[in-house]
Design an enzyme around this catalytic site. Structure first.
Site, PDB file in Angstrom:
ATOM      1  CG  ASP A  47      -1.965  -1.020   1.208  1.00  0.00           C
ATOM      2  OD1 ASP A  47      -2.749  -1.114   2.153  1.00  0.00           O
ATOM      3  OD2 ASP A  47      -2.000  -1.776   0.205  1.00  0.00           O
ATOM      4  N   GLY A  48       1.968   1.190   0.749  1.00  0.00           N
ATOM      5  CA  GLY A  48       2.857   2.345   0.858  1.00  0.00           C
ATOM      6  C   GLY A  48       3.432   2.718  -0.505  1.00  0.00           C
ATOM      7  CE1 TYR A  50      -2.771   1.990  -6.597  1.00  0.00           C
ATOM      8  CE2 TYR A  50      -3.479   3.172  -4.637  1.00  0.00           C
ATOM      9  CZ  TYR A  50      -3.698   2.785  -5.945  1.00  0.00           C
ATOM     10  OH  TYR A  50      -4.829   3.193  -6.592  1.00  0.00           O
ATOM     11  CG  LEU A  97     -10.027  16.413  27.178  1.00  0.00           C
ATOM     12  CD1 LEU A  97     -10.074  17.725  26.408  1.00  0.00           C
ATOM     13  CD2 LEU A  97      -8.938  16.468  28.236  1.00  0.00           C
ATOM     14  CD  GLU A 133      -3.849  23.199  24.126  1.00  0.00           C
ATOM     15  OE1 GLU A 133      -4.573  22.312  23.646  1.00  0.00           O
ATOM     16  OE2 GLU A 133      -2.632  23.077  24.284  1.00  0.00           O
ATOM     17  CE  LYS A 135     -13.469  19.017  23.940  1.00  0.00           C
ATOM     18  NZ  LYS A 135     -14.186  18.446  22.830  1.00  0.00           N
ATOM     19  CG  ASP A 137     -16.895  20.305  16.975  1.00  0.00           C
ATOM     20  OD1 ASP A 137     -16.650  19.136  17.305  1.00  0.00           O
ATOM     21  OD2 ASP A 137     -18.044  20.756  16.838  1.00  0.00           O
ATOM     22  NE  ARG A 156     -10.271   9.463  22.051  1.00  0.00           N
ATOM     23  CZ  ARG A 156     -11.271   8.772  22.589  1.00  0.00           C
ATOM     24  NH1 ARG A 156     -12.217   8.318  21.820  1.00  0.00           N
ATOM     25  NH2 ARG A 156     -11.307   8.533  23.883  1.00  0.00           N
ATOM     26  CD  GLU A 196      -9.913  17.449  17.406  1.00  0.00           C
ATOM     27  OE1 GLU A 196      -9.020  16.880  18.095  1.00  0.00           O
ATOM     28  OE2 GLU A 196     -11.119  17.235  17.566  1.00  0.00           O
ATOM     29  CE1 TYR A 248      -5.325  17.218  21.066  1.00  0.00           C
ATOM     30  CE2 TYR A 248      -6.224  18.715  19.412  1.00  0.00           C
ATOM     31  CZ  TYR A 248      -6.257  17.507  20.094  1.00  0.00           C
ATOM     32  OH  TYR A 248      -7.223  16.593  19.792  1.00  0.00           O
ATOM     33  CE  LYS A 312      -4.497  19.877  26.177  1.00  0.00           C
ATOM     34  NZ  LYS A 312      -3.932  19.747  24.833  1.00  0.00           N
ATOM     35  CE  LYS A 336     -17.390  19.734  25.200  1.00  0.00           C
ATOM     36  NZ  LYS A 336     -18.574  18.936  25.038  1.00  0.00           N
ATOM     37  CB  CYS A 430     -44.336  -1.898  25.446  1.00  0.00           C
ATOM     38  SG  CYS A 430     -42.983  -1.892  24.263  1.00  0.00           S
ATOM     39  CB  CYS A 433     -43.719  -6.047  22.771  1.00  0.00           C
ATOM     40  SG  CYS A 433     -43.570  -5.595  24.509  1.00  0.00           S
ATOM     41  CB  CYS A 448     -41.317  -2.406  27.932  1.00  0.00           C
ATOM     42  SG  CYS A 448     -41.792  -3.936  27.152  1.00  0.00           S
ATOM     43  CB  CYS A 454     -39.997  -6.095  24.313  1.00  0.00           C
ATOM     44  SG  CYS A 454     -40.059  -4.418  23.649  1.00  0.00           S
TER      45      CYS A 454
END
Ligand code: IVH
Length: 701
Positions: A47-48, A50, A97, A133, A135, A137, A156, A196, A248, A312, A336, A430, A433, A448, A454
């Site tokens: 693969d490398g 290629y 985190l 720092e 965060k 997204d 990850r 990120e 980071y 941190k 947040k 329910c 069911c 239920c 169910c």
């Protein structure tokens, strides 16, 4: 495997005639490899190698845009490899985190750190420097450099094992392929840099426009677009979608010569990485909060999404001592940004039935954009929530969404018609069911009672069983198990291990190759580890962290089952042992005991254990530790360290730390003020030592 022809002339030195000739040769060569790889499943180069060919083609085309051929490999999209990405085990786990949502919670977090470290008690003038720092997204990635060259890139994944996205990472503009000499006498021989990958907002909008023109589904937000683009099996697709990267953090490093996080960030820059310009070393909480406000002010103008600020601890010796709690460091936290809110109309209330039979009411909303994402459903939690807020079908409601959390309805806005609408009544049966539902005293949840009959519960249990953090069988997702269940192919998790190729032959969407791949993937999971297995069982309230605690305490499934059986007797030693595990309370103990008592669960468990092996849990190597396997109890005040640090250290050395003294305790460490526990230890004739003696015992470890 053969190797590819080395093309010696640097792209910068090629003439246009040479370029034309080489592009023609490359097109033919790459096409031949594609054919062998996708069509015949018999590649003759790695693969490398290629990727090297494709990169060369791309570089030449970049320099000679007029020479791009109509049949250029950069325009063709190869069929994806059936097996998807290779898995890579991270040399050091990639962590997540914890969160705080306001100033007070941040102050509590910092106070907790100070108590843990104790240094501050003795020297109140000490500062706890925090690096703030943004965060970002996006999605985190780990880049491995050996001798300054990028050799591997992995997502990850579940934090322990990620996916090999090396070829794609090479397409990300800010990810250096080779590093600069930089500060600190050069780059360490082995350096894993983490950060990120994200897509800028302009790139995101442009991509969605192209998706729409092409009749493809647009992405919900830049993060999904970045994830979708990085996880492309064909790296030319990744290449056509501009991605960026901020560094980071680090993973494995052969020579860690920096002393603070701030210094590391500076080094990253000298090695050629891009780091976020709003990263700042702050003297303490106040300065950190000022930086939070500053970053928040910039947010709307940034051309990428951020969802908060990460703080941190700057000093690495302190980070080291603080360590981790399950999957998150004690030395870092995410702050947040407040949730985004919007108003819309609630069209209907539907009911979802979960894995353990809980009925969750869901608001079906008039679709509305909140923080850039279209929301059409929101949770209403439970019957009381609807009653307390008097939420009625047809009401105008305010909803909020924060990060990844499921959007919620927070209140009703009276439009003058609210009181004319009928009060909502929670169903008595329910919806899936038709069994009757039950709400126990003191519980918020309505359940239920259908259990096995169910279908909703069975679906959810099977989906949980194959989830990423549970059995994680390649090619067998939630959708598949639900379809298999509905067709009567599987009823319980154990049935998965009895699926044969005959069962799948002729099913829509399954070809010989994919059936074979699935059977191989199932076989690969016939041996699994105990934390995963316990988590996969789907015991109420037992998440990954608890599953790990149980594995650590009981080491194998036989012990665990015996202990849960014995623990049904109030006052038994087994129950005491279970409750002595830090992190397991009474309610959880009840759920556990009940789970292992119920005959259906026992059947499922025995059936599973007859077709798979659950490896006994091995605590991380504590070779040479005099306290490995010992149960210890700390009581009274400790002088040189906090209780939290003492516990973490003891556990790192393989000891079990318990909160109560029993015959099973091996060592009791007593400090000033120890009372009943010391007395009991002496009565039982246990080994009782002082903090100093304990430190000598574990010295040097
Ligand atoms: S540090 C041990 N720093 O947030 C610390 N994470 O909620 C691990 N993230 O998985 C992460 N910006 O994907 C760190 N400046 C930043 C970050 C950041 C975004 C993401 C990362 C991580 C997630 C945790």
């Amino acid at each position: 495997m053969t190797s590819v022809t080395v093309r010696e002339i640097p792209v910068d030195h090629l003439t246009s005639v040479e370029a034309d000739a080489e592009l023609k040769a490359l097109a033919e060569e790459i096409r031949a490899h594609d054919k062998r790889y996708h069509g015949q499943d018999a590649p003759i180069i790695s693969d490398g190698d290629y990727d090297v060919l494709r990169k060369r083609n791309q570089d030449i085309e970049f320099r000679f845009p007029l020479s791009v051929r109509p049949d250029s490999p950069s325009k063709t999209v190869g069929a994806p490899a059936a097996s998807g990405f290779k898995k890579i085990k991270h040399a050091k786990p990639m962590l997540s985190l914890g969160n705080v949502f306001n100033d007070v919670e941040l102050q509590d977090f910092v106070d907790g750190i100070k108590r843990f470290l104790k240094d501050f008690e003795n020297d109140p003038s000490l500062d706890l420097e925090l690096v703030a720092e943004p965060k970002i997204d996006g999605l985190s990635i780990s880049l491995r450099y050996e001798h300054g060259k990028l050799v591997k890139a992995a997502t990850r994944g579940d934090g322990v094992v990620g996916e090999d996205v090396t070829a794609n990472a090479r397409m990300v503009t800010d990810i250096p392929q080779s590093l600069l000499h930089g500060g600190l006498g050069g780059v360490p021989d082995i350096l894993e840099v983490r950060g990120e990958v994200y897509m800028s907002k302009p790139a995101f909008f442009a991509l969605n426009k192209r998706q729409e023109t092409a009749g493809a589904k647009p992405f919900a937000n830049p993060r999904n677009a970045a994830a979708g683009s990085l996880r492309q099996l064909d790296s030319t697709i990744t290449q056509s979608r501009p991605l960026n990267f901020f560094a980071y953090a680090w993973g494995q490093v052969s020579d860690e010569r920096w002393l603070t996080h701030g210094d590391f960030i500076k080094l990253l820059k000298t090695w050629g990485f891009s780091v976020n310009p709003m990263t700042k070393v702050c003297a303490g909480v106040d300065e950190a909060l000022t930086q939070y406000a500053h970053i928040g002010d910039q947010r709307a103008q940034l051309d990428y999404d951020i969802d908060g600020v990460v703080y941190k601890v700057n000093r690495l010796d302190w980070q080291q001592r603080l360590g981790f709690v399950s999957r998150a460091p004690r030395w870092a936290i995410a702050h947040k940004f407040p949730a985004e809110k919007a108003e819309t109309v609630l069209n209907e209330i539907s009911i979802q039935v979960g894995r353990t039979g809980v009925l969750t009411p869901v608001a079906e909303l008039e679709p509305i954009t909140v923080g850039g994402v279209v929301v059409s459903r929101a949770t209403l939690h439970n019957a009381d929530y609807i009653l307390d807020k008097d939420i009625r079908v047809g009401d105008r409601v305010r909803i909020q969404r924060a990060g990844d959390v499921i959007p919620q309805v927070i209140e009703v806005i009276d439009d003058g018609q609210h009181s004319t609408r009928p009060v909502y009544t929670f169903p008595k049966t329910c919806p899936v069911c038709d069994s009757h539902v039950l709400r126990e005293d003191g519980e918020a949840a309505t359940r239920c009672t259908g259990g096995l009959v169910c279908a909703a519960q069975a679906h959810e249990r099977l989906k949980h069983f194959v989830a990423r953090n549970a059995f994680d069988i390649d090619g067998l997702g939630g959708k598949h198990v639900v379809a298999f269940f509905d067709d009567g192919l599987i009823k319980t998790p154990g049935d998965i291990f009895r699926i044969s190729s005959d069962d799948l032959a002729g099913r829509e969407g399954w070809k010989d190759k994919s059936i074979q791949n699935l059977l191989v993937a199932i076989d690969a999971k016939r041996t699994t580890d105990m934390p995963r297995f316990v988590f996969a069982l789907g015991i109420r309230h037992v998440g990954q962290a608890t599953a790990r605690l149980l594995a650590k305490q009981y080491a194998n499934m036989d012990n665990l089952r015996q202990a849960m059986h014995d623990a049904r007797v109030i006052g038994s030693e087994a129950l005491e042992e279970l409750l002595s595990i830090d992190g397991i309370g009474k309610a959880m103990a009840d759920d556990l005991v009940q789970f292992f008592e119920e005959s259906h669960n026992v059947e499922v468990l025995e059936d599973l254990l007859s077709s798979i092996d659950v490896e006994a849990f091995e605590a991380p190597s504590t070779e040479g530790s005099p306290v490995a396997g010992k149960t210890v109890v700390f009581t009274g005040t400790l002088e040189t360290m906090s209780r939290g640090e003492a516990k973490a250290k003891a556990e790192a050395l393989g000891a079990k730390v318990s909160g109560s003294v029993s015959k099973k305790t091996d060592i009791v460490i007593v400090g000033p003020g120890a009372g009943a526990k010391e007395k009991k230890a002496r009565e039982l004739g246990l080994k009782v030592v002082s903090e100093q003696e304990w430190l000598i015992l574990i010295e040097g470890l």
